[in-house]
Design a protein around this motif. Structure first.
Motif, PDB file in Angstrom:
ATOM      1  N   PHE A  14       0.835  -1.199   0.000  1.00 44.62           N
ATOM      2  CA  PHE A  14       0.000   0.000   0.000  1.00 44.62           C
ATOM      3  C   PHE A  14       0.876   1.258   0.000  1.00 44.62           C
ATOM      4  CE2 PHE A  14      -2.205   3.486   2.053  1.00 44.62           C
ATOM      5  CZ  PHE A  14      -3.425   3.502   1.391  1.00 44.62           C
ATOM      6  N   LEU A  15       1.890   1.265   0.860  1.00 43.80           N
ATOM      7  CA  LEU A  15       2.774   2.440   0.949  1.00 43.80           C
ATOM      8  C   LEU A  15       3.539   2.674  -0.358  1.00 43.80           C
ATOM      9  CD1 LEU A  15       4.051   1.928   4.594  1.00 43.80           C
ATOM     10  CD2 LEU A  15       2.702   3.876   3.766  1.00 43.80           C
ATOM     11  N   ILE A  16       4.018   1.610  -0.962  1.00 40.06           N
ATOM     12  CA  ILE A  16       4.733   1.730  -2.233  1.00 40.06           C
ATOM     13  C   ILE A  16       3.794   2.219  -3.335  1.00 40.06           C
ATOM     14  CG2 ILE A  16       5.921   0.437  -4.065  1.00 40.06           C
ATOM     15  CD1 ILE A  16       7.676   0.933  -1.595  1.00 40.06           C
ATOM     16  N   LYS A  17       2.620   1.639  -3.418  1.00 44.07           N
ATOM     17  CA  LYS A  17       1.660   1.999  -4.468  1.00 44.07           C
ATOM     18  C   LYS A  17       1.261   3.471  -4.399  1.00 44.07           C
ATOM     19  CE  LYS A  17      -2.935   0.847  -6.226  1.00 44.07           C
ATOM     20  NZ  LYS A  17      -4.140   0.038  -6.038  1.00 44.07           N
ATOM     21  N   HIS A  18       1.134   3.992  -3.186  1.00 48.04           N
ATOM     22  CA  HIS A  18       0.662   5.372  -3.006  1.00 48.04           C
ATOM     23  C   HIS A  18       1.792   6.352  -2.694  1.00 48.04           C
ATOM     24  CE1 HIS A  18      -3.529   4.148  -3.197  1.00 48.04           C
ATOM     25  NE2 HIS A  18      -3.177   3.075  -2.494  1.00 48.04           N
ATOM     26  N   ARG A  19       3.007   5.929  -2.896  1.00 49.10           N
ATOM     27  CA  ARG A  19       4.183   6.713  -2.503  1.00 49.10           C
ATOM     28  C   ARG A  19       4.123   8.178  -2.933  1.00 49.10           C
ATOM     29  NH1 ARG A  19      10.425   4.974  -2.643  1.00 49.10           N
ATOM     30  NH2 ARG A  19      11.282   7.014  -2.123  1.00 49.10           N
ATOM     31  N   ASN A  20       3.719   8.449  -4.165  1.00 50.58           N
ATOM     32  CA  ASN A  20       3.751   9.820  -4.693  1.00 50.58           C
ATOM     33  C   ASN A  20       2.376  10.468  -4.811  1.00 50.58           C
ATOM     34  OD1 ASN A  20       6.630   9.832  -5.100  1.00 50.58           O
ATOM     35  ND2 ASN A  20       6.281   8.432  -6.799  1.00 50.58           N
ATOM     36  N   THR A  21       1.411   9.967  -4.048  1.00 49.17           N
ATOM     37  CA  THR A  21       0.045  10.482  -4.181  1.00 49.17           C
ATOM     38  C   THR A  21      -0.443  11.257  -2.966  1.00 49.17           C
ATOM     39  OG1 THR A  21      -0.966   8.461  -3.297  1.00 49.17           O
ATOM     40  CG2 THR A  21      -0.555   8.537  -5.682  1.00 49.17           C
ATOM     41  N   TRP A  22       0.374  11.381  -1.924  1.00 52.04           N
ATOM     42  CA  TRP A  22      -0.089  11.987  -0.677  1.00 52.04           C
ATOM     43  C   TRP A  22      -0.078  13.513  -0.753  1.00 52.04           C
ATOM     44  CZ3 TRP A  22      -2.279   8.807   2.753  1.00 52.04           C
ATOM     45  CH2 TRP A  22      -1.963   7.457   2.660  1.00 52.04           C
ATOM     46  N   THR A  23      -1.194  14.115  -0.355  1.00 48.31           N
ATOM     47  CA  THR A  23      -1.288  15.574  -0.215  1.00 48.31           C
ATOM     48  C   THR A  23      -1.813  15.850   1.198  1.00 48.31           C
ATOM     49  OG1 THR A  23      -3.514  15.509  -1.154  1.00 48.31           O
ATOM     50  CG2 THR A  23      -1.711  15.930  -2.684  1.00 48.31           C
ATOM     51  N   VAL A  27       3.446  13.569   5.546  1.00 52.13           N
ATOM     52  CA  VAL A  27       4.910  13.528   5.532  1.00 52.13           C
ATOM     53  C   VAL A  27       5.408  12.903   4.233  1.00 52.13           C
ATOM     54  CG1 VAL A  27       5.026  13.304   8.054  1.00 52.13           C
ATOM     55  CG2 VAL A  27       5.138  11.251   6.633  1.00 52.13           C
ATOM     56  N   PRO A  28       6.612  13.254   3.797  1.00 55.59           N
ATOM     57  CA  PRO A  28       7.209  12.568   2.652  1.00 55.59           C
ATOM     58  C   PRO A  28       7.494  11.100   2.991  1.00 55.59           C
ATOM     59  CG  PRO A  28       8.358  14.632   3.120  1.00 55.59           C
ATOM     60  CD  PRO A  28       7.436  14.366   4.274  1.00 55.59           C
ATOM     61  N   THR A  52      -3.155  13.707  12.178  1.00 54.40           N
ATOM     62  CA  THR A  52      -3.232  12.514  11.327  1.00 54.40           C
ATOM     63  C   THR A  52      -3.120  12.867   9.856  1.00 54.40           C
ATOM     64  OG1 THR A  52      -4.902  11.715  12.902  1.00 54.40           O
ATOM     65  CG2 THR A  52      -4.623  10.459  10.859  1.00 54.40           C
ATOM     66  N   SER A  53      -3.694  14.000   9.470  1.00 54.76           N
ATOM     67  CA  SER A  53      -3.932  14.351   8.073  1.00 54.76           C
ATOM     68  C   SER A  53      -4.732  13.205   7.447  1.00 54.76           C
ATOM     69  CB  SER A  53      -2.642  14.664   7.321  1.00 54.76           C
ATOM     70  OG  SER A  53      -2.944  15.142   6.027  1.00 54.76           O
ATOM     71  N   SER A  54      -4.354  12.769   6.248  1.00 56.81           N
ATOM     72  CA  SER A  54      -5.099  11.656   5.648  1.00 56.81           C
ATOM     73  C   SER A  54      -4.398  10.316   5.859  1.00 56.81           C
ATOM     74  CB  SER A  54      -5.381  11.912   4.168  1.00 56.81           C
ATOM     75  OG  SER A  54      -4.200  12.197   3.473  1.00 56.81           O
ATOM     76  N   GLY A  55      -3.408  10.295   6.768  1.00 59.51           N
ATOM     77  CA  GLY A  55      -2.946   9.035   7.309  1.00 59.51           C
ATOM     78  C   GLY A  55      -1.618   8.454   6.875  1.00 59.51           C
ATOM     79  N   HIS A  56      -0.835   9.146   6.038  1.00 59.59           N
ATOM     80  CA  HIS A  56       0.417   8.552   5.563  1.00 59.59           C
ATOM     81  C   HIS A  56       1.363   8.231   6.714  1.00 59.59           C
ATOM     82  CE1 HIS A  56       4.305   8.848   3.006  1.00 59.59           C
ATOM     83  NE2 HIS A  56       3.812   7.629   2.919  1.00 59.59           N
ATOM     84  N   SER A  57       1.652   9.222   7.565  1.00 61.37           N
ATOM     85  CA  SER A  57       2.574   8.972   8.674  1.00 61.37           C
ATOM     86  C   SER A  57       2.008   7.927   9.631  1.00 61.37           C
ATOM     87  CB  SER A  57       2.878  10.264   9.430  1.00 61.37           C
ATOM     88  OG  SER A  57       1.688  10.880   9.873  1.00 61.37           O
ATOM     89  N   THR A  58       0.701   7.949   9.840  1.00 62.56           N
ATOM     90  CA  THR A  58       0.074   7.003  10.762  1.00 62.56           C
ATOM     91  C   THR A  58       0.266   5.568  10.291  1.00 62.56           C
ATOM     92  OG1 THR A  58      -1.665   8.694  10.872  1.00 62.56           O
ATOM     93  CG2 THR A  58      -1.984   6.710  12.183  1.00 62.56           C
ATOM     94  N   ILE A  59       0.197   5.363   8.990  1.00 64.91           N
ATOM     95  CA  ILE A  59       0.400   4.007   8.453  1.00 64.91           C
ATOM     96  C   ILE A  59       1.827   3.543   8.713  1.00 64.91           C
ATOM     97  CG2 ILE A  59       0.404   2.596   6.346  1.00 64.91           C
ATOM     98  CD1 ILE A  59      -1.947   4.438   5.357  1.00 64.91           C
TER      99      ILE A  59
END
Length: 194
Positions: A14-23, A27-28, A52-59
């Motif tokens: 999931f993290l790899i698939k969405h790597r460049n889609t987070w707004t 966090v990067p 949390t934002s939309s959850g990237h760092s939380t994951i």
């Protein structure tokens, strides 16, 4: 054991698939990796995230506690981002590791009974009082165990603390602080010594 490996693969993919889609102030990717490394290297199990934002760092935090054993409590003030994060956690297969709280962290943190060994503060400066970062720290500090880490994002990119937080920590003299620049944002790491 194979079930844990399978779960880790779902999260990783999931993290790899969405790597460049987070707004939405996420966090990067590289900073997420660094947070995971910090948690595992320090054997942290009880995690608090502010923003949390939309959850990237939380994951990333959940990925680490999946390995270490533990849970993440995350707080988000914006209902839209909260709902996006909830959906992302389900897709990433980490919902069972995360307790989500919707509301103002300034009001929620004092109600928490847990003792944490890792706090990640990634709240937006522009939406908080002038002493927001220091106030977050003061609210969390009694709930952070000795040896625990208080980490903060955006300390070198102009969006984070303007120096007041670090001056406050220096006066306390009970924390050892360093800053890492994996991305241009910067992460501060303050270890509670006593």
């Amino acid at each position: 054991m194979s079930e844990i490996i399978s779960q880790m693969n779902i999260i990783h993919n999931f993290l790899i698939k969405h790597r460049n889609t987070w707004t939405d102030y996420n966090v990067p990717f590289e900073d997420g990796q660094e947070l995971e490394k910090l948690i595992l290297a320090n054997n942290c199990k009880n995690i608090l995230e502010i923003g949390t934002s939309s959850g990237h760092s939380t994951i990333w935090l959940a990925k680490a506690v999946e390995k270490a054993g533990g849970k993440v409590i995350t707080i988000e003030i914006d209902k839209g981002r909260f709902e996006k994060a909830k959906a992302n956690f389900e897709k990433a297969g980490v919902s069972h590791l995360i307790e989500m709280k919707l509301g103002d962290a300034m009001q929620i943190i004092p109600t928490l009974n847990e003792v944490f060994d890792f706090v990640f503060s990634d709240a937006t400066w522009s939406t908080q009082p002038a002493e927001g970062y220091t106030t977050f720290f003061k609210l969390c500090e009694p709930k952070l165990k000795i040896g625990g880490l208080f980490t903060m994002h955006n300390v070198t990119d102009g969006y984070g603390d303007d120096g007041r937080f670090f001056k406050y920590l220096e006066k306390l003299s009970t924390y050892k602080t360093s800053i890492i620049n994996v991305s241009h944002n910067g992460i501060s790491i303050s270890k509670k010594l006593k």
